[in-house]
Design an enzyme around this catalytic site. Sequence first.
Site, PDB file in Angstrom:
ATOM      1  N   HIS A  18       0.820  -1.201   0.000  1.00 32.12           N
ATOM      2  CA  HIS A  18       0.000   0.000   0.000  1.00 32.12           C
ATOM      3  C   HIS A  18       0.859   1.258   0.000  1.00 32.12           C
ATOM      4  O   HIS A  18       0.472   2.282  -0.573  1.00 32.12           O
ATOM      5  CB  HIS A  18      -0.911   0.019   1.229  1.00 32.12           C
ATOM      6  CG  HIS A  18      -1.979  -1.019   1.204  1.00 32.12           C
ATOM      7  ND1 HIS A  18      -3.262  -0.779   1.637  1.00 32.12           N
ATOM      8  CD2 HIS A  18      -1.973  -2.318   0.809  1.00 32.12           C
ATOM      9  CE1 HIS A  18      -3.994  -1.871   1.514  1.00 32.12           C
ATOM     10  NE2 HIS A  18      -3.223  -2.823   1.030  1.00 32.12           N
ATOM     11  N   GLN A 344      12.822  -4.122  -7.955  1.00 32.20           N
ATOM     12  CA  GLN A 344      12.045  -4.877  -8.938  1.00 32.20           C
ATOM     13  C   GLN A 344      11.769  -4.103 -10.226  1.00 32.20           C
ATOM     14  O   GLN A 344      11.860  -4.660 -11.325  1.00 32.20           O
ATOM     15  CB  GLN A 344      10.717  -5.327  -8.313  1.00 32.20           C
ATOM     16  CG  GLN A 344       9.846  -6.140  -9.266  1.00 32.20           C
ATOM     17  CD  GLN A 344       8.796  -6.939  -8.557  1.00 32.20           C
ATOM     18  OE1 GLN A 344       9.113  -7.929  -7.914  1.00 32.20           O
ATOM     19  NE2 GLN A 344       7.545  -6.526  -8.661  1.00 32.20           N
ATOM     20  N   HIS A 359       3.599 -13.987  -8.379  1.00 27.97           N
ATOM     21  CA  HIS A 359       2.413 -14.304  -7.598  1.00 27.97           C
ATOM     22  C   HIS A 359       1.219 -13.456  -8.012  1.00 27.97           C
ATOM     23  O   HIS A 359       0.107 -13.672  -7.537  1.00 27.97           O
ATOM     24  CB  HIS A 359       2.715 -14.085  -6.116  1.00 27.97           C
ATOM     25  CG  HIS A 359       3.000 -12.650  -5.756  1.00 27.97           C
ATOM     26  ND1 HIS A 359       3.885 -11.861  -6.460  1.00 27.97           N
ATOM     27  CD2 HIS A 359       2.507 -11.856  -4.766  1.00 27.97           C
ATOM     28  CE1 HIS A 359       3.931 -10.665  -5.915  1.00 27.97           C
ATOM     29  NE2 HIS A 359       3.105 -10.626  -4.888  1.00 27.97           N
ATOM     30  N   TRP A 362      -0.840  -7.007  -7.180  1.00 35.58           N
ATOM     31  CA  TRP A 362      -1.201  -5.983  -8.153  1.00 35.58           C
ATOM     32  C   TRP A 362      -0.038  -5.048  -8.486  1.00 35.58           C
ATOM     33  O   TRP A 362       0.141  -4.659  -9.649  1.00 35.58           O
ATOM     34  CB  TRP A 362      -2.400  -5.176  -7.666  1.00 35.58           C
ATOM     35  CG  TRP A 362      -2.905  -4.203  -8.689  1.00 35.58           C
ATOM     36  CD1 TRP A 362      -3.091  -2.873  -8.541  1.00 35.58           C
ATOM     37  CD2 TRP A 362      -3.297  -4.497 -10.041  1.00 35.58           C
ATOM     38  NE1 TRP A 362      -3.565  -2.298  -9.701  1.00 35.58           N
ATOM     39  CE2 TRP A 362      -3.698  -3.286 -10.641  1.00 35.58           C
ATOM     40  CE3 TRP A 362      -3.331  -5.663 -10.796  1.00 35.58           C
ATOM     41  CZ2 TRP A 362      -4.141  -3.201 -11.970  1.00 35.58           C
ATOM     42  CZ3 TRP A 362      -3.780  -5.598 -12.130  1.00 35.58           C
ATOM     43  CH2 TRP A 362      -4.174  -4.371 -12.693  1.00 35.58           C
ATOM     44  N   ASN A 363       0.775  -4.675  -7.512  1.00 36.21           N
ATOM     45  CA  ASN A 363       1.933  -3.841  -7.832  1.00 36.21           C
ATOM     46  C   ASN A 363       2.862  -4.550  -8.812  1.00 36.21           C
ATOM     47  O   ASN A 363       3.329  -3.960  -9.789  1.00 36.21           O
ATOM     48  CB  ASN A 363       2.697  -3.480  -6.556  1.00 36.21           C
ATOM     49  CG  ASN A 363       1.970  -2.465  -5.705  1.00 36.21           C
ATOM     50  OD1 ASN A 363       1.149  -1.693  -6.191  1.00 36.21           O
ATOM     51  ND2 ASN A 363       2.238  -2.463  -4.417  1.00 36.21           N
ATOM     52  N   SER A 364       3.139  -5.829  -8.561  1.00 35.35           N
ATOM     53  CA  SER A 364       4.014  -6.592  -9.454  1.00 35.35           C
ATOM     54  C   SER A 364       3.407  -6.733 -10.842  1.00 35.35           C
ATOM     55  O   SER A 364       4.103  -6.627 -11.857  1.00 35.35           O
ATOM     56  CB  SER A 364       4.295  -7.978  -8.868  1.00 35.35           C
ATOM     57  OG  SER A 364       5.101  -7.886  -7.716  1.00 35.35           O
ATOM     58  N   GLU A 367       3.725  -3.404 -12.627  1.00 34.80           N
ATOM     59  CA  GLU A 367       5.127  -3.155 -12.985  1.00 34.80           C
ATOM     60  C   GLU A 367       5.535  -3.988 -14.190  1.00 34.80           C
ATOM     61  O   GLU A 367       6.295  -3.536 -15.046  1.00 34.80           O
ATOM     62  CB  GLU A 367       6.018  -3.444 -11.782  1.00 34.80           C
ATOM     63  CG  GLU A 367       5.888  -2.401 -10.684  1.00 34.80           C
ATOM     64  CD  GLU A 367       6.481  -2.830  -9.356  1.00 34.80           C
ATOM     65  OE1 GLU A 367       6.338  -2.069  -8.379  1.00 34.80           O
ATOM     66  OE2 GLU A 367       7.071  -3.920  -9.280  1.00 34.80           O
ATOM     67  N   ASP A 383      -6.488 -11.095  -3.929  1.00 36.43           N
ATOM     68  CA  ASP A 383      -6.789 -10.583  -5.263  1.00 36.43           C
ATOM     69  C   ASP A 383      -5.916 -11.190  -6.354  1.00 36.43           C
ATOM     70  O   ASP A 383      -6.203 -11.015  -7.545  1.00 36.43           O
ATOM     71  CB  ASP A 383      -6.625  -9.065  -5.281  1.00 36.43           C
ATOM     72  CG  ASP A 383      -5.187  -8.630  -5.008  1.00 36.43           C
ATOM     73  OD1 ASP A 383      -4.619  -9.086  -3.989  1.00 36.43           O
ATOM     74  OD2 ASP A 383      -4.635  -7.842  -5.789  1.00 36.43           O
TER      75      ASP A 383
END
Length: 466
Positions: A18, A344, A359, A362-364, A367, A383
Amino acid sequence: MPPHRHRILLVPYPVQGHLNPAFELAKRLITLGAHVTISTTIHMHNRITNKPTLPNLSYLPFSDGYDDGFKGTGTDAYSLYNVEFKRRGYEFVTNTILSNSQQGTPFTCLVHSLLLEWVAKAAREFHLPTALLWVQPATVFDILYYYFHGFSDSIKNPSCSIKLPGLPLSLSSRDLPSFLLESSPSAHLLMLSLFEQQFKELDIETNPTTVLVNSFEALEPEALKAVNNVNMISIGPLIPSAFLDEKDSTVNTSFGGQAHIFQPLNDCLEWLDSKTEKSVVYVSFGSMHVLSKTQKEEIARGLLDCGFPFLWVLREAKEGEKEEGLSCREELEEKGKIVKWCSQVEVLSHPSLGCFLTHCGWNSTLESLVSGVPMVAFPQWTDQMTNAKLVEDVWKTGVRVDKELNEDGSVGGDAIRRCLEVVMGSGEKGEELRRNARKWKELARESVKEGGSSDNNLRSFLDWVE
């Protein structure tokens, strides 16, 4: 100096997933002339090693009663922590809003991330406009909204594919946020109750909440409009600007000297420089989920059998966790590189990257989309299940690992190898995935440019606050 047009109090939930998008939102708001105060817990504030130092950005940490970090285990312990966190946080936000008003520098808006419905409640008492920063895709917001508004029975125990109003995709049980299912572990009930509180807060008609979504219009056009009575505004992707601008591929030095506020420097980039273009598999399962020893062994076998060089982020065991080594560690380090952490976004934007085994946090996922890197989707919980569905079936930038599981619930190395070979291969499917990845990369970057959809939306949001 003239007073700021906007003073915004930004309260992110105190976890890494977050905080990273919250910092990027803060930067963009400051660019548009706002002053932003970020408030998180003292423990999380102290953990941020690369605190951005920008004009018009200030920090105001507060105590949740666990300034050295919450170290309890189990649902009961977390429930007790959450009660104290909520009590102290509510008092802090209330006092902060009041204090700033008395000092002649009142906040004009409060923005908070999900699972902090009590922040919006505190703001409502002062008639302060609020916005929810949604750090998951709009599609997940819609699924959760419908769950709490009449569709829970069909979602909890689906007998067939699920169609929800306004969403163009059919969903099966494996595509839903894991804690919604009847079969989910009892430990997930706490998360379900936290989301229920969040969505009840959205129904307060006296102070309707705007939802700022870390997505962009081209990515989820239907999902952003699926719920009629919620104002969802896409403002993403909330990624460091250095990685969204083709003219500048350097690290975002104005934001603390790194692309990621938690990530230390290491020699990953030098190792990647030694590899040919699109030849490397990057493997990371985020900072939260703990893979079983068996699953790590199966991933290792899949990586060794596919033969591609790989960079694997294998995080250290946290306090209370058992440190378990890999039986083939020596062979792995001959063919790839294993690190405890890396930057990353820098890794994903490196030309040697060919695939991301992820995995699907959402951030990954964002990106990877921004970097134009196809994915092997290996969701674990929450999610991530829905994100993997979107990656494979909607955006078509990756493949999802086979559903067949070993007896212990792990996914076998053969299934992982097959997916890697498809994504990294020169066949028609691999070419299609790379072509789609390039398309979404360009659309993501267009959205945040001046005049792009996300840029315009954020400007409109500030106009609405007035």
